[in-house]
Write a protein that holds these residues in place. Structure first.
Motif, PDB file in Angstrom:
ATOM      1  N   LEU A 157       0.810  -1.053   0.117  1.00 36.96           N
ATOM      2  CA  LEU A 157      -0.011  -0.017   0.223  1.00 36.96           C
ATOM      3  C   LEU A 157       0.840   1.203  -0.083  1.00 36.96           C
ATOM      4  N   SER A 158       1.956   1.171   0.919  1.00 35.17           N
ATOM      5  CA  SER A 158       2.773   2.354   0.802  1.00 35.17           C
ATOM      6  C   SER A 158       3.380   2.677  -0.728  1.00 35.17           C
ATOM      7  N   GLU A 159       3.542   1.499  -1.424  1.00 28.88           N
ATOM      8  CA  GLU A 159       3.954   1.567  -2.909  1.00 28.88           C
ATOM      9  C   GLU A 159       3.018   2.351  -3.594  1.00 28.88           C
ATOM     10  N   GLN A 160       1.660   2.511  -3.257  1.00 32.31           N
ATOM     11  CA  GLN A 160       0.787   2.882  -4.000  1.00 32.31           C
ATOM     12  C   GLN A 160       0.208   4.377  -3.269  1.00 32.31           C
ATOM     13  N   ASN A 161       1.214   5.299  -2.720  1.00 26.91           N
ATOM     14  CA  ASN A 161       1.212   6.301  -2.331  1.00 26.91           C
ATOM     15  C   ASN A 161       0.256   6.376  -1.077  1.00 26.91           C
ATOM     16  N   VAL A 162       0.163   5.516  -0.252  1.00 32.77           N
ATOM     17  CA  VAL A 162      -0.461   5.385   1.044  1.00 32.77           C
ATOM     18  C   VAL A 162       0.556   5.790   2.300  1.00 32.77           C
ATOM     19  N   ALA A 163       0.331   6.682   2.973  1.00 35.83           N
ATOM     20  CA  ALA A 163       1.166   6.991   3.982  1.00 35.83           C
ATOM     21  C   ALA A 163       1.052   6.409   5.361  1.00 35.83           C
ATOM     22  N   PHE A 164       2.021   6.041   5.859  1.00 31.66           N
ATOM     23  CA  PHE A 164       1.885   5.127   7.263  1.00 31.66           C
ATOM     24  C   PHE A 164       2.761   6.100   8.051  1.00 31.66           C
TER      25      PHE A 164
END
Length: 114
Positions: free
Chosen positions: A63-70
């Motif tokens: 998901l982070s690779e799909q521009n979701v910030a954690f």
């Protein structure tokens, strides 16, 4: 349409649901041409799942690779005796999770707590 959402997770049991919800939102936006800004904020015990030993590490990374910030709350990290060096490399931190929620909501982010 511009979708802005902050997902708040503070219980480790909620990670599966949170990640499914985030994935569904990203998929919807990609299929329908929507722009999205999504952040997943973890505090309390849930910060443990943002570490290198997370059982959700692969899903979180995807998901982070799909521009979701954690984002991890520094107060929660201290409370759970987690050093920032133990976090997944793409996870950022904020001093206080509750303040981050307020800031994002003031920026127009929808607050979602699965």
């Amino acid at each position: 349409m511009n979708y802005k959402a902050i997902f708040h997770v503070d219980e480790t049991e909620k990670w599966d649901l949170t990640l499914r919800n985030v994935g569904n939102l990203v998929k919807y936006c990609k299929e329908n041409g929507g722009e999205y800004h999504v952040e997943v904020l973890a505090n309390a015990a849930a910060v443990k799942e943002l570490t290198l030993s997370s059982r959700h590490g692969d899903s979180i990374k995807a998901l982070s690779e799909q521009n979701v910030a954690f984002v991890a709350c520094q107060n929660a990290l201290r409370g759970n005796a987690i050093d920032e060096k133990e976090l997944l490399p793409f996870v950022s931190t904020v001093p206080a999770g509750m303040v981050e929620l307020i800031v994002k909501q003031n920026e127009g982010y929808a607050y979602i707590r699965p």
